[in-house]
Write a protein that holds these residues in place. Structure first.
Motif, short mmCIF file in Angstrom:
data_model
loop_
_atom_site.label_atom_id
_atom_site.label_comp_id
_atom_site.label_asym_id
_atom_site.label_seq_id
_atom_site.Cartn_x
_atom_site.Cartn_y
_atom_site.Cartn_z
N LEU A 1 0.88 -1.15 0.03
CA LEU A 1 -0.06 0.10 -0.01
C LEU A 1 0.96 1.21 0.01
CD1 LEU A 1 -2.83 -0.85 2.43
CD2 LEU A 1 -3.29 -0.36 0.02
N ARG A 2 0.18 2.18 -0.58
CA ARG A 2 1.08 3.65 -0.51
C ARG A 2 0.04 4.60 0.24
NH1 ARG A 2 2.32 7.84 -5.18
NH2 ARG A 2 4.61 8.68 -4.47
N LEU A 3 0.56 5.08 1.22
CA LEU A 3 -0.07 6.15 1.99
C LEU A 3 0.47 7.63 1.57
CD1 LEU A 3 -0.33 4.75 5.56
CD2 LEU A 3 -1.74 4.12 3.74
N SER A 4 -0.65 8.34 1.41
CA SER A 4 0.03 9.93 1.05
C SER A 4 -0.83 10.78 2.42
CB SER A 4 -0.58 10.32 -0.08
OG SER A 4 -0.45 9.43 -1.24
N CYS A 5 0.07 11.85 2.37
CA CYS A 5 -0.36 13.01 3.28
C CYS A 5 -0.11 14.26 2.83
CB CYS A 5 0.51 12.85 4.67
SG CYS A 5 0.15 14.04 5.74
N ALA A 6 -1.38 14.85 2.44
CA ALA A 6 -1.28 16.33 1.86
C ALA A 6 -1.13 17.43 2.67
CB ALA A 6 -2.23 16.47 0.74
N ALA A 7 -0.38 18.17 2.79
CA ALA A 7 -0.41 19.48 3.72
C ALA A 7 -0.89 20.71 2.89
CB ALA A 7 1.04 19.76 4.21
N SER A 8 -1.53 21.54 3.86
CA SER A 8 -2.06 22.66 3.25
C SER A 8 -1.01 23.86 3.71
CB SER A 8 -3.30 23.37 3.83
OG SER A 8 -3.21 23.27 5.34
N GLY A 9 -1.07 24.90 3.00
CA GLY A 9 0.14 25.92 3.40
C GLY A 9 1.27 25.98 2.64
N ARG A 10 2.03 27.19 2.72
CA ARG A 10 3.11 27.18 2.00
C ARG A 10 4.51 26.87 2.64
NH1 ARG A 10 2.09 33.32 -0.60
NH2 ARG A 10 0.17 32.94 -1.19
N THR A 11 4.44 26.46 4.06
CA THR A 11 5.47 26.27 4.65
C THR A 11 5.96 24.76 4.82
OG1 THR A 11 4.36 26.36 6.70
CG2 THR A 11 5.19 28.45 6.02
N PHE A 12 5.41 24.00 4.11
CA PHE A 12 5.45 22.52 4.26
C PHE A 12 7.16 22.06 4.26
CE2 PHE A 12 4.58 18.15 3.81
CZ PHE A 12 5.31 17.47 3.13
N ASN A 13 7.84 22.79 3.40
CA ASN A 13 9.18 22.38 3.50
C ASN A 13 9.92 22.86 4.65
OD1 ASN A 13 9.35 25.22 3.01
ND2 ASN A 13 10.64 24.86 1.05
N MET A 14 9.38 23.44 5.54
CA MET A 14 9.99 23.96 6.89
C MET A 14 9.69 22.97 8.02
SD MET A 14 8.66 27.76 6.92
CE MET A 14 9.53 28.09 8.72
N TYR A 15 9.13 21.76 7.66
CA TYR A 15 8.59 20.97 8.57
C TYR A 15 9.32 19.46 8.25
CZ TYR A 15 5.24 24.08 10.31
OH TYR A 15 4.26 24.95 10.93
N TYR A 16 9.85 18.85 9.66
CA TYR A 16 10.18 17.46 9.45
C TYR A 16 9.04 16.84 9.40
CZ TYR A 16 14.79 19.09 10.67
OH TYR A 16 15.87 19.49 10.65
N MET A 17 8.64 15.66 8.88
CA MET A 17 7.55 14.87 8.74
C MET A 17 7.74 13.43 9.35
SD MET A 17 5.23 17.14 7.37
CE MET A 17 3.89 15.98 7.32
N GLY A 18 6.70 12.73 9.80
CA GLY A 18 6.54 11.58 10.29
C GLY A 18 5.62 10.84 10.17
N TRP A 19 5.67 9.65 10.07
CA TRP A 19 4.46 8.68 10.18
C TRP A 19 4.55 7.90 11.31
CZ3 TRP A 19 0.58 8.42 6.68
CH2 TRP A 19 0.54 9.05 5.48
N PHE A 20 3.24 7.64 12.18
CA PHE A 20 3.24 6.93 13.28
C PHE A 20 1.95 6.00 13.03
CE2 PHE A 20 5.80 9.08 16.58
CZ PHE A 20 6.11 10.19 15.88
N ARG A 21 1.83 5.17 13.98
CA ARG A 21 0.59 4.17 13.97
C ARG A 21 -0.01 3.85 15.03
NH1 ARG A 21 3.60 -1.26 11.47
NH2 ARG A 21 4.72 -1.84 13.14
N GLN A 22 -1.18 3.40 15.27
CA GLN A 22 -1.83 3.02 16.40
C GLN A 22 -2.62 1.96 16.24
OE1 GLN A 22 -3.71 6.26 18.60
NE2 GLN A 22 -3.44 4.95 20.44
#
Length: 121
Positions: free
Chosen positions: A17-38
């Motif tokens: 499977l391929r998960l996607s996560c779309a972000a709003s705003g213009r500052t996406f490249n300022m953030y570190y991104m992570g995936w978690f699960r529960q």
């Protein structure tokens, strides 16, 4: 930043499977991104993280070699490619954005709503 995760579903063991996560705003490249699960009845756990440029990645031992995190800053999107899925990968998967390159839930400031991945045996 607002995050919208998608791509979950039901898959047989060994599948992908391929998960996607779309972000709003213009500052996406300022953030570190992570995936978690529960998983049901369990605490939320770290899966993978990626640096702001995408040049550095880090994985939980349980998914190393099977999952790949990537990002496209032009599309404000982070991905999680999941291969060789196992029943124990069944969980709600969350994407998260933070100011640091961490593995702890509290190190991330923004969270998506989660997408359910179910792996049947």
């Amino acid at each position: 930043v607002q995050l919208q995760a998608s791509g979950g579903g039901l898959v047989q063991a060994g599948g992908s499977l391929r998960l996607s996560c779309a972000a709003s705003g213009r500052t996406f490249n300022m953030y570190y991104m992570g995936w978690f699960r529960q998983a049901p009845g369990k605490e939320r756990e770290f899966v993978a993280r990626i640096s702001r440029s995408g040049g550095r990645t880090y994985y939980a031992d349980s998914v190393k070699g099977r999952f790949t995190i990537s990002r496209d800053n032009a599309k404000n999107t982070v991905y999680l490619q999941m291969n060789s899925l196992k029943p124990e990968d069944t969980a709600v998967y969350y994407c998260a954005a933070g100011g640091g390159y961490g593995t702890r839930v509290y190190e991330y400031d923004y969270w998506g709503q989660g997408t359910l991945v179910t792996v049947s045996s």
